[in-house]
Design a protein around this motif. Structure first.
Motif, PDB file in Angstrom:
ATOM      1  N   ARG A 164       1.131  -0.931  -0.205  1.00  0.00           N
ATOM      2  CA  ARG A 164       0.216   0.252  -0.423  1.00  0.00           C
ATOM      3  C   ARG A 164       0.811   1.425   0.286  1.00  0.00           C
ATOM      4  N   ASN A 165       1.883   1.106   0.865  1.00  0.00           N
ATOM      5  CA  ASN A 165       2.859   2.190  -0.109  1.00  0.00           C
ATOM      6  C   ASN A 165       2.742   3.668   1.114  1.00  0.00           C
ATOM      7  N   GLY A 166       2.067   3.707   2.417  1.00  0.00           N
ATOM      8  CA  GLY A 166       1.493   4.893   2.531  1.00  0.00           C
ATOM      9  C   GLY A 166       0.323   4.943   2.207  1.00  0.00           C
ATOM     10  N   LYS A 167      -0.165   4.357   1.475  1.00  0.00           N
ATOM     11  CA  LYS A 167      -2.133   4.162   0.619  1.00  0.00           C
ATOM     12  C   LYS A 167      -3.123   3.562   1.858  1.00  0.00           C
ATOM     13  N   PRO A 168      -3.525   4.205   2.507  1.00  0.00           N
ATOM     14  CA  PRO A 168      -4.930   3.402   3.620  1.00  0.00           C
ATOM     15  C   PRO A 168      -5.339   2.290   2.767  1.00  0.00           C
ATOM     16  N   GLY A 216       0.260 -10.991  15.096  1.00  0.00           N
ATOM     17  CA  GLY A 216       0.904 -11.022  14.061  1.00  0.00           C
ATOM     18  C   GLY A 216       1.015  -9.900  12.726  1.00  0.00           C
ATOM     19  N   PHE A 217      -0.572 -10.585  12.516  1.00  0.00           N
ATOM     20  CA  PHE A 217      -1.033  -9.106  11.508  1.00  0.00           C
ATOM     21  C   PHE A 217      -1.042  -7.816  12.238  1.00  0.00           C
ATOM     22  N   ALA A 218      -1.978  -8.101  12.814  1.00  0.00           N
ATOM     23  CA  ALA A 218      -2.404  -6.682  14.451  1.00  0.00           C
ATOM     24  C   ALA A 218      -0.688  -6.139  14.477  1.00  0.00           C
ATOM     25  N   GLN A 219      -0.652  -6.474  14.752  1.00  0.00           N
ATOM     26  CA  GLN A 219       1.411  -6.036  15.036  1.00  0.00           C
ATOM     27  C   GLN A 219       1.835  -5.275  13.852  1.00  0.00           C
ATOM     28  N   ALA A 220       1.920  -5.812  12.692  1.00  0.00           N
ATOM     29  CA  ALA A 220       2.543  -5.509  11.389  1.00  0.00           C
ATOM     30  C   ALA A 220       1.712  -4.514  10.750  1.00  0.00           C
ATOM     31  N   ILE A 221       0.966  -3.940  11.148  1.00  0.00           N
ATOM     32  CA  ILE A 221      -0.432  -2.842  10.580  1.00  0.00           C
ATOM     33  C   ILE A 221      -0.098  -2.054  11.464  1.00  0.00           C
ATOM     34  N   THR A 222       0.242  -2.279  12.390  1.00  0.00           N
ATOM     35  CA  THR A 222       0.323  -0.776  13.683  1.00  0.00           C
ATOM     36  C   THR A 222       0.639   0.331  13.413  1.00  0.00           C
ATOM     37  N   GLY A 223       1.838   0.414  12.554  1.00  0.00           N
ATOM     38  CA  GLY A 223       2.449   1.611  12.320  1.00  0.00           C
ATOM     39  C   GLY A 223       2.105   2.462  11.116  1.00  0.00           C
ATOM     40  N   ALA A 224       1.312   1.846  10.839  1.00  0.00           N
ATOM     41  CA  ALA A 224       0.274   2.260   9.430  1.00  0.00           C
ATOM     42  C   ALA A 224      -0.864   2.698   9.663  1.00  0.00           C
ATOM     43  N   PRO A 225      -1.071   3.906   9.753  1.00  0.00           N
ATOM     44  CA  PRO A 225      -2.502   4.302  10.654  1.00  0.00           C
ATOM     45  C   PRO A 225      -3.540   4.196   9.158  1.00  0.00           C
ATOM     46  N   GLY A 226      -3.426   3.916   8.163  1.00  0.00           N
ATOM     47  CA  GLY A 226      -4.743   4.270   7.152  1.00  0.00           C
ATOM     48  C   GLY A 226      -4.634   2.813   6.851  1.00  0.00           C
ATOM     49  N   ILE A 227      -4.387   1.655   7.338  1.00  0.00           N
ATOM     50  CA  ILE A 227      -4.705   0.470   7.191  1.00  0.00           C
ATOM     51  C   ILE A 227      -5.296  -0.175   8.647  1.00  0.00           C
TER      52      ILE A 227
END
Ligand code: AHR
Length: 312
Positions: free
Chosen positions: A139-143, A164-175
Motif C-alpha cells: 500500500r506504500n502509505g495508502k489507506p 502478528g498481522f495486527a502488530q504489522a499494521i500498527t505503524g500504518a495508520p491508514g490500514i
C-alpha cells in the motif's frame, strides 16, 4: 538445549515396532488433509503403526480419542489440538500411563509444560506478521480497509496469526481491520462470512484486502468476491497462509496476492524426536519450529510444482 535421560529408567517403552495414536483435528482444509497424508507416509517409512482418530473439529472427540489410545497402551500420542485450553486432565492421564505426547501444528496453554514432550509448530505470530508487512509495503502509505477471516475460535494458530498481522499494521495508520469473524478454517464458511462482509461494506467497495488465516477460507472468499462482481486480487487484495495448490492456481490467475507457506510435514519431525527419545533417551527441545516463508505470484508456478509429493 537437549538433555539426556534414560528412557528405560523413566519407564517409557523401547523404540522397536512402535504404535502411535494420532488425534487429528479433522479434515477442515486442504492443508489438514495433506498433514494427515504426510503423517501416514512418514509412519510407513519408519515401520511405525499409526492409528489416526478424526476429531471432527471438536475437542471432546479428541479427548475421547486420547483416552482410547491410553487404554490401548500405544507407545506415544500425537495431538493436533483444535483449541489451546482444556487439555490438562487428559494429559495427566497420559503421563500417568508413561505415554509421551507430542503436539502437532498447534500449541496449548498449560501451567505444567512437562505434560507434553514437544510441540512441532511454525511461528504463527510471524506468519501473520509476514502478511501484514507485505500489505504495508504494497500500500506504500495508502489507506486500506481490511476484513479478516479468522480460524477456529480458541485455536492457537488463529490467535497468533491475528496478533502478528495486527502488530504489522500498527505503524500504518491508514490500514485498519474493519471487520473480523471466524470462518472456522473451512472454504464454505470462509465464503459465507466474506459474503456478509461484502454486503455490510457497500457491496465490497469499501474493502481493500481480505486477510484469511488459511488458504481454504481465502479460496472461499475469492469465490464470494467474484460472485459480487468484483475482481479478487485487484479490487480486493488477498493474503493467506498454508500454500495449498489451489492458492497457487489463484495466484497464477491473478486472483490472490500473498501467501505464507506452512509445511504439512509436522509428523516427520515428531517421529524423529520420538525415535531419538526411545532409542537414546534424548529429550527434544520443547518447540520444534518449522519454517514459514512468504510467496508472491512470481513464485506461484515453482511453488505449485514443488507441492507434488507433499501430501497434496
Ligand atoms: O493449524 C494449522 C491450520 O489448521 C492450517 O493453517 C489450517 O489450514 C488448518 O485448518
Amino acid at each position: 538445549l537437549t538433555t539426556l535421560i534414560s528412557a528405560s529408567l523413566s519407564g517409557y517403552a523401547s523404540a522397536e515396532s512402535m504404535t502411535v495414536g494420532f488425534s487429528q483435528v479433522g479434515s477442515e482444509s486442504g492443508w489438514r488433509a495433506a498433514e494427515t497424508s504426510v503423517a501416514k507416509s512418514e509412519a510407513k517409512k519408519r515401520g511405525i503403526t499409526l492409528k489416526i482418530a478424526d476429531g471432527q473439529q471438536k475437542q471432546e472427540n479428541q479427548i475421547k480419542a486420547v483416552r482410547s489410545f491410553i487404554a490401548q497402551g500405544v507407545d506415544a500420542i500425537f495431538i493436533a489440538p483444535v483449541v489451546q485450553t482444556g487439555w490438562e486432565p487428559v494429559l495427566e492421564e497420559a503421563r500417568e500411563a508413561k505415554i509421551p505426547v507430542f503436539l502437532l501444528d498447534r500449541a496449548i496453554v498449560v501451567k505444567d509444560k512437562s505434560l507434553y514432550m514437544a510441540v512441532v509448530t511454525a511461528d504463527n505470530v510471524y506468519e501473520g506478521k509476514l502478511i501484514g508487512d507485505w500489505l504495508v509495503k504494497e500500500r506504500n502509505g495508502k489507506p486500506c480497509n481490511v476484513v479478516e477471516l479468522q480460524g477456529t475460535v480458541g485455536a492457537s494458530v488463529a490467535i497468533d496469526r491475528k496478533k502478528g498481522f495486527a502488530q504489522a499494521i500498527t505503524g500504518a495508520p491508514g490500514i485498519k481491520i474493519v471487520r473480523s469473524q471466524s470462518g472456522d478454517f473451512t472454504r464454505s464458511k470462509g465464503k459465507e462470512v466474506m459474503e456478509s462482509f461484502i454486503k455490510a461494506e457497500n457491496n465490497g467497495k469499501n474493502i481493500c484486502m481480505v486477510f484469511a488465516h488459511n488458504d481454504d477460507m481465502a479460496i472461499g472468499a475469492i469465490q464470494a468476491i467474484k460472485e459480487a462482481g468484483l475482481k479478487p486480487g485487484k479490487d480486493i487484495l488477498t493474503g493467506s497462509i498454508d500454500g495449498v495448490p489451489d492458492i497457487y492456481k489463484a495466484m497464477l490467475a491473478g486472483e490472490a496476492n500473498a501467501n505464507v507457506e506452512l509445511t504439512p510435514d509436522m509428523a516427520g519431525p515428531a517421529f524423529d524426536a520420538l525415535e531419538k527419545f526411545k532409542k537414546e533417551g534424548t529429550v527434544p527441545p520443547k518447540i520444534i519450529k518449522t519454517e514459514s516463508r512468504l510467496f508472491l505470484p512470481a513464485d506461484a508456478q515453482s511453488q505449485a510444482d514443488k507441492k507434488t509429493g507433499m501430501g497434496y
